[in-house]
Design a protein around this motif. Structure first.
Motif, PDB file in Angstrom:
ATOM      1  N   ALA A 223     -13.681   7.923 -21.570  1.00 33.26           N
ATOM      2  CA  ALA A 223     -14.048   6.545 -22.166  1.00 33.26           C
ATOM      3  C   ALA A 223     -15.228   5.940 -21.255  1.00 33.26           C
ATOM      4  O   ALA A 223     -15.327   6.151 -20.101  1.00 33.26           O
ATOM      5  CB  ALA A 223     -12.696   5.746 -22.287  1.00 33.26           C
ATOM      6  N   PRO A 224     -15.858   5.206 -21.912  1.00 32.57           N
ATOM      7  CA  PRO A 224     -16.918   4.144 -21.263  1.00 32.57           C
ATOM      8  C   PRO A 224     -16.099   3.664 -20.024  1.00 32.57           C
ATOM      9  O   PRO A 224     -15.045   2.841 -20.264  1.00 32.57           O
ATOM     10  CB  PRO A 224     -17.382   3.468 -22.257  1.00 32.57           C
ATOM     11  N   PHE A 225     -16.883   3.566 -18.895  1.00 33.29           N
ATOM     12  CA  PHE A 225     -16.436   2.784 -17.993  1.00 33.29           C
ATOM     13  C   PHE A 225     -17.265   1.733 -17.435  1.00 33.29           C
ATOM     14  O   PHE A 225     -16.654   1.298 -16.294  1.00 33.29           O
ATOM     15  CB  PHE A 225     -15.874   3.853 -16.651  1.00 33.29           C
ATOM     16  N   THR A 226     -18.194   1.353 -17.891  1.00 31.75           N
ATOM     17  CA  THR A 226     -19.059   0.233 -17.509  1.00 31.75           C
ATOM     18  C   THR A 226     -18.748  -1.050 -18.154  1.00 31.75           C
ATOM     19  O   THR A 226     -18.230  -0.781 -19.489  1.00 31.75           O
ATOM     20  CB  THR A 226     -20.729   0.526 -17.710  1.00 31.75           C
ATOM     21  N   PRO A 227     -19.281  -2.338 -17.826  1.00 29.81           N
ATOM     22  CA  PRO A 227     -18.623  -3.446 -18.474  1.00 29.81           C
ATOM     23  C   PRO A 227     -19.354  -3.476 -20.138  1.00 29.81           C
ATOM     24  O   PRO A 227     -20.129  -3.081 -20.485  1.00 29.81           O
ATOM     25  CB  PRO A 227     -19.520  -4.677 -17.679  1.00 29.81           C
ATOM     26  N   ASP A 228     -18.242  -4.041 -20.978  1.00 27.42           N
ATOM     27  CA  ASP A 228     -18.379  -4.215 -22.391  1.00 27.42           C
ATOM     28  C   ASP A 228     -19.390  -5.043 -22.629  1.00 27.42           C
ATOM     29  O   ASP A 228     -19.469  -6.011 -21.930  1.00 27.42           O
ATOM     30  CB  ASP A 228     -17.051  -4.755 -22.735  1.00 27.42           C
ATOM     31  N   GLY A 229     -20.382  -4.655 -23.342  1.00 28.61           N
ATOM     32  CA  GLY A 229     -21.444  -5.332 -23.744  1.00 28.61           C
ATOM     33  C   GLY A 229     -22.634  -5.567 -22.904  1.00 28.61           C
ATOM     34  O   GLY A 229     -23.546  -6.326 -23.253  1.00 28.61           O
ATOM     35  N   VAL A 230     -22.423  -4.720 -21.724  1.00 25.12           N
ATOM     36  CA  VAL A 230     -23.600  -4.685 -20.776  1.00 25.12           C
ATOM     37  C   VAL A 230     -24.325  -3.364 -20.978  1.00 25.12           C
ATOM     38  O   VAL A 230     -23.885  -2.516 -20.633  1.00 25.12           O
ATOM     39  CB  VAL A 230     -23.157  -4.847 -19.230  1.00 25.12           C
ATOM     40  N   TRP A 231     -25.536  -3.605 -21.275  1.00 24.24           N
ATOM     41  CA  TRP A 231     -26.506  -2.281 -21.515  1.00 24.24           C
ATOM     42  C   TRP A 231     -27.019  -2.079 -20.138  1.00 24.24           C
ATOM     43  O   TRP A 231     -27.744  -2.607 -19.343  1.00 24.24           O
ATOM     44  CB  TRP A 231     -27.532  -2.681 -22.392  1.00 24.24           C
ATOM     45  N   VAL A 232     -26.712  -0.684 -19.783  1.00 23.27           N
ATOM     46  CA  VAL A 232     -27.005  -0.174 -18.613  1.00 23.27           C
ATOM     47  C   VAL A 232     -27.821   0.972 -18.864  1.00 23.27           C
ATOM     48  O   VAL A 232     -27.846   1.569 -19.633  1.00 23.27           O
ATOM     49  CB  VAL A 232     -25.633   0.071 -17.602  1.00 23.27           C
ATOM     50  N   GLU A 233     -28.303   1.318 -17.440  1.00 18.86           N
ATOM     51  CA  GLU A 233     -29.250   2.678 -17.392  1.00 18.86           C
ATOM     52  C   GLU A 233     -29.053   3.266 -15.788  1.00 18.86           C
ATOM     53  O   GLU A 233     -28.824   2.431 -14.810  1.00 18.86           O
ATOM     54  CB  GLU A 233     -30.524   2.567 -17.781  1.00 18.86           C
ATOM     55  N   GLY A 234     -29.617   4.678 -15.869  1.00 18.71           N
ATOM     56  CA  GLY A 234     -29.958   4.734 -14.352  1.00 18.71           C
ATOM     57  C   GLY A 234     -28.806   4.980 -13.486  1.00 18.71           C
ATOM     58  O   GLY A 234     -28.889   4.760 -12.264  1.00 18.71           O
ATOM     59  N   PRO A 235     -27.710   5.770 -13.791  1.00 23.16           N
ATOM     60  CA  PRO A 235     -26.655   5.894 -12.855  1.00 23.16           C
ATOM     61  C   PRO A 235     -26.853   6.789 -11.670  1.00 23.16           C
ATOM     62  O   PRO A 235     -27.575   7.776 -11.863  1.00 23.16           O
ATOM     63  CB  PRO A 235     -25.413   6.339 -13.818  1.00 23.16           C
ATOM     64  N   THR A 236     -26.358   6.364 -10.434  1.00 23.71           N
ATOM     65  CA  THR A 236     -26.144   7.114  -9.358  1.00 23.71           C
ATOM     66  C   THR A 236     -25.005   6.827  -8.678  1.00 23.71           C
ATOM     67  O   THR A 236     -24.597   5.789  -8.509  1.00 23.71           O
ATOM     68  CB  THR A 236     -27.402   7.060  -8.454  1.00 23.71           C
ATOM     69  N   ALA A 237     -24.409   8.130  -8.098  1.00 24.44           N
ATOM     70  CA  ALA A 237     -23.003   7.976  -7.599  1.00 24.44           C
ATOM     71  C   ALA A 237     -22.881   8.501  -6.078  1.00 24.44           C
ATOM     72  O   ALA A 237     -23.654   9.335  -5.717  1.00 24.44           O
ATOM     73  CB  ALA A 237     -22.102   8.388  -8.600  1.00 24.44           C
ATOM     74  N   VAL A 238     -21.850   7.797  -5.329  1.00 24.19           N
ATOM     75  CA  VAL A 238     -21.726   8.239  -4.028  1.00 24.19           C
ATOM     76  C   VAL A 238     -20.250   8.144  -3.763  1.00 24.19           C
ATOM     77  O   VAL A 238     -19.495   7.115  -4.227  1.00 24.19           O
ATOM     78  CB  VAL A 238     -22.426   7.622  -2.832  1.00 24.19           C
ATOM     79  N   GLU A 239     -19.461   8.714  -3.110  1.00 18.80           N
ATOM     80  CA  GLU A 239     -18.079   8.549  -2.586  1.00 18.80           C
ATOM     81  C   GLU A 239     -18.206   8.357  -1.110  1.00 18.80           C
ATOM     82  O   GLU A 239     -18.524   9.041  -0.508  1.00 18.80           O
ATOM     83  CB  GLU A 239     -17.306   9.887  -2.869  1.00 18.80           C
ATOM     84  N   ILE A 240     -17.576   7.066  -0.926  1.00 20.34           N
ATOM     85  CA  ILE A 240     -17.511   6.602   0.573  1.00 20.34           C
ATOM     86  C   ILE A 240     -16.087   6.383   0.879  1.00 20.34           C
ATOM     87  O   ILE A 240     -15.531   5.397   0.353  1.00 20.34           O
ATOM     88  CB  ILE A 240     -18.439   5.297   0.611  1.00 20.34           C
ATOM     89  N   GLY A 241     -15.594   7.232   1.801  1.00 19.91           N
ATOM     90  CA  GLY A 241     -14.151   7.001   2.342  1.00 19.91           C
ATOM     91  C   GLY A 241     -13.116   7.153   0.892  1.00 19.91           C
ATOM     92  O   GLY A 241     -13.180   8.280   0.389  1.00 19.91           O
ATOM     93  N   GLU A 242     -12.476   6.329   0.563  1.00 21.44           N
ATOM     94  CA  GLU A 242     -11.697   6.350  -0.390  1.00 21.44           C
ATOM     95  C   GLU A 242     -12.289   5.752  -1.795  1.00 21.44           C
ATOM     96  O   GLU A 242     -11.508   5.844  -2.790  1.00 21.44           O
ATOM     97  CB  GLU A 242     -10.281   5.651  -0.142  1.00 21.44           C
ATOM     98  N   GLU A 243     -13.485   5.454  -1.862  1.00 20.94           N
ATOM     99  CA  GLU A 243     -13.922   4.862  -3.032  1.00 20.94           C
ATOM    100  C   GLU A 243     -15.120   5.819  -3.681  1.00 20.94           C
ATOM    101  O   GLU A 243     -15.686   6.337  -2.713  1.00 20.94           O
ATOM    102  CB  GLU A 243     -14.757   3.528  -2.475  1.00 20.94           C
ATOM    103  N   ILE A 244     -15.028   5.679  -4.947  1.00 18.73           N
ATOM    104  CA  ILE A 244     -16.374   6.233  -5.615  1.00 18.73           C
ATOM    105  C   ILE A 244     -17.064   4.901  -6.115  1.00 18.73           C
ATOM    106  O   ILE A 244     -16.444   3.991  -6.834  1.00 18.73           O
ATOM    107  CB  ILE A 244     -15.731   7.027  -6.742  1.00 18.73           C
ATOM    108  N   LEU A 245     -18.326   5.055  -5.959  1.00 21.62           N
ATOM    109  CA  LEU A 245     -19.403   3.818  -6.341  1.00 21.62           C
ATOM    110  C   LEU A 245     -20.305   4.526  -7.224  1.00 21.62           C
ATOM    111  O   LEU A 245     -20.834   5.471  -6.946  1.00 21.62           O
ATOM    112  CB  LEU A 245     -19.836   3.186  -5.273  1.00 21.62           C
ATOM    113  N   VAL A 246     -20.146   3.772  -8.470  1.00 19.78           N
ATOM    114  CA  VAL A 246     -21.366   4.273  -9.270  1.00 19.78           C
ATOM    115  C   VAL A 246     -22.258   2.916  -9.865  1.00 19.78           C
ATOM    116  O   VAL A 246     -21.921   2.067 -10.071  1.00 19.78           O
ATOM    117  CB  VAL A 246     -20.919   4.772 -10.616  1.00 19.78           C
ATOM    118  N   TYR A 247     -23.439   3.211  -9.235  1.00 12.99           N
ATOM    119  CA  TYR A 247     -24.559   2.072  -9.266  1.00 12.99           C
ATOM    120  C   TYR A 247     -25.294   2.309 -10.572  1.00 12.99           C
ATOM    121  O   TYR A 247     -25.437   3.450 -11.240  1.00 12.99           O
ATOM    122  CB  TYR A 247     -25.922   2.251  -8.332  1.00 12.99           C
TER     123      TYR A 247
END
Length: 308
Positions: A223-247
């Motif tokens: 399912a979509p995981f970015t905020p509802d109603g916010v148009w986004v582009e250009g994802p990039t991701a990294v895992e740091i410790g126990e966290e996954i960050l998707v910018y």
């Protein structure tokens, strides 16, 4: 700025552009993935020279090859049949820029957007993938995107950046798709992240799927995981410790944002308010880029007022 002296040998480097990509490659760095600072006062490290209609350097994506060379690809214009390419060992001295005519064989192509590059260690080759609209292709989703666009992901491979495999359809999810990227987990698992570019009805969000390899096949999208109603582009991701960050670039509201997962991607929290990016709220703000891990010494060498 001066890097803090710490035992860790690696930091995170963000390759990005500003404005429309006219002045080229910009860099930011971080130790923790939350606090980002512009490298060398935000000056451009490489001005664009490639493009038939425009000369832009949008969506810069970098990967480090097994020999230590960093290879970069980028969007060279809004209506190009090729992409830009150059390589470096230190982000200061670059090979001459070249166009890779990835869709030059296709007279009906409208664009080549947001190329990404990865190294497939199992096959000992680089994989380059991007979004293109080919007029008349996929008529079942015609009109789903703005204007005449109806994107799918295409790809080519290379071992030497001199010869390339024939361009092939790489990913067809049944809707207009752009801005694909991979997250490689510490245990070797691969996650595929894409943007649903549909505007009729509006989507403009990010979704994820498991990938069996750098060249697929790809599992079912979540399912979509970015905020509802916010148009986004250009994802990039990294895992740091126990966290996954998707910018992501929340381009309508002109800011960068991020989602965080602490449970292997099952649930997500919007941590945009916890992020600190350089030049937010100005025309120099960060735009669509990618995050890689690099040696601290590389950034220390770049963060020098003499570098232009």
């Amino acid at each position: 700025m001066t890097l803090l002296a710490r035992a860790a040998d690696d930091v995170y480097l963000f390759t990005y552009f500003i404005g429309n990509g006219e002045d080229g490659l910009h860099l930011a760095w971080s130790e923790d993935g939350y606090h980002w600072a512009a490298v060398n006062e935000g000056k451009s490290f490489l001005a664009p020279e490639i493009g038939h209609k425009e000369k832009l350097m949008r969506d810069p994506c970098v990967v480090r090859g097994p020999d230590g060379v960093y290879h970069m690809v980028w969007t060279s214009g809004w209506r190009e049949a090729g992409i830009g390419y150059a390589s470096t060992r230190d982000f200061v001295t670059w090979t001459p820029q070249r166009e890779i005519p990835v869709m030059g064989h296709e007279p009906a192509v409208l664009n080549c957007w947001a190329p990404e590059i990865v190294f497939d260690d199992a096959k000992a080759e680089f994989v380059i993938f991007w979004a293109s609209t080919v007029t008349g292709a996929f008529p079942e989703t015609a009109g789903a995107s703005e204007k005449a666009y109806n994107h799918r992901m295409y790809a080519t491979t290379t071992r030497d950046f001199e010869t390339f495999s024939p361009t092939r359809l790489f990913y067809e999810p049944g809707f207009s798709v752009i801005d694909a990227t991979f997250l490689r987990r510490p245990d070797g698992r691969l996650t595929w992240i894409i943007k649903d570019e549909s505007v009729n009805p509006p989507k403009k969000h990010l979704r994820m799927a498991a990938a069996e390899s750098w060249q697929g096949p790809f599992g079912e999208l979540g399912a979509p995981f970015t905020p509802d109603g916010v148009w986004v582009e250009g994802p990039t991701a990294v895992e740091i410790g126990e966290e996954i960050l998707v910018y992501f670039d929340a381009y309508q509201v002109r800011r960068y944002g991020a989602m965080r997962s602490r449970d292997d991607g099952r649930t997500w929290t919007d941590v945009s308010a916890e992020m600190h990016f350089p030049f937010e709220g100005t025309k120099e703000r960060m735009r669509h880029g990618t995050v890689i891990k690099v040696a601290r010494a590389l950034v220390e060498n770049l963060d020098n007022p003499k570098v232009r």
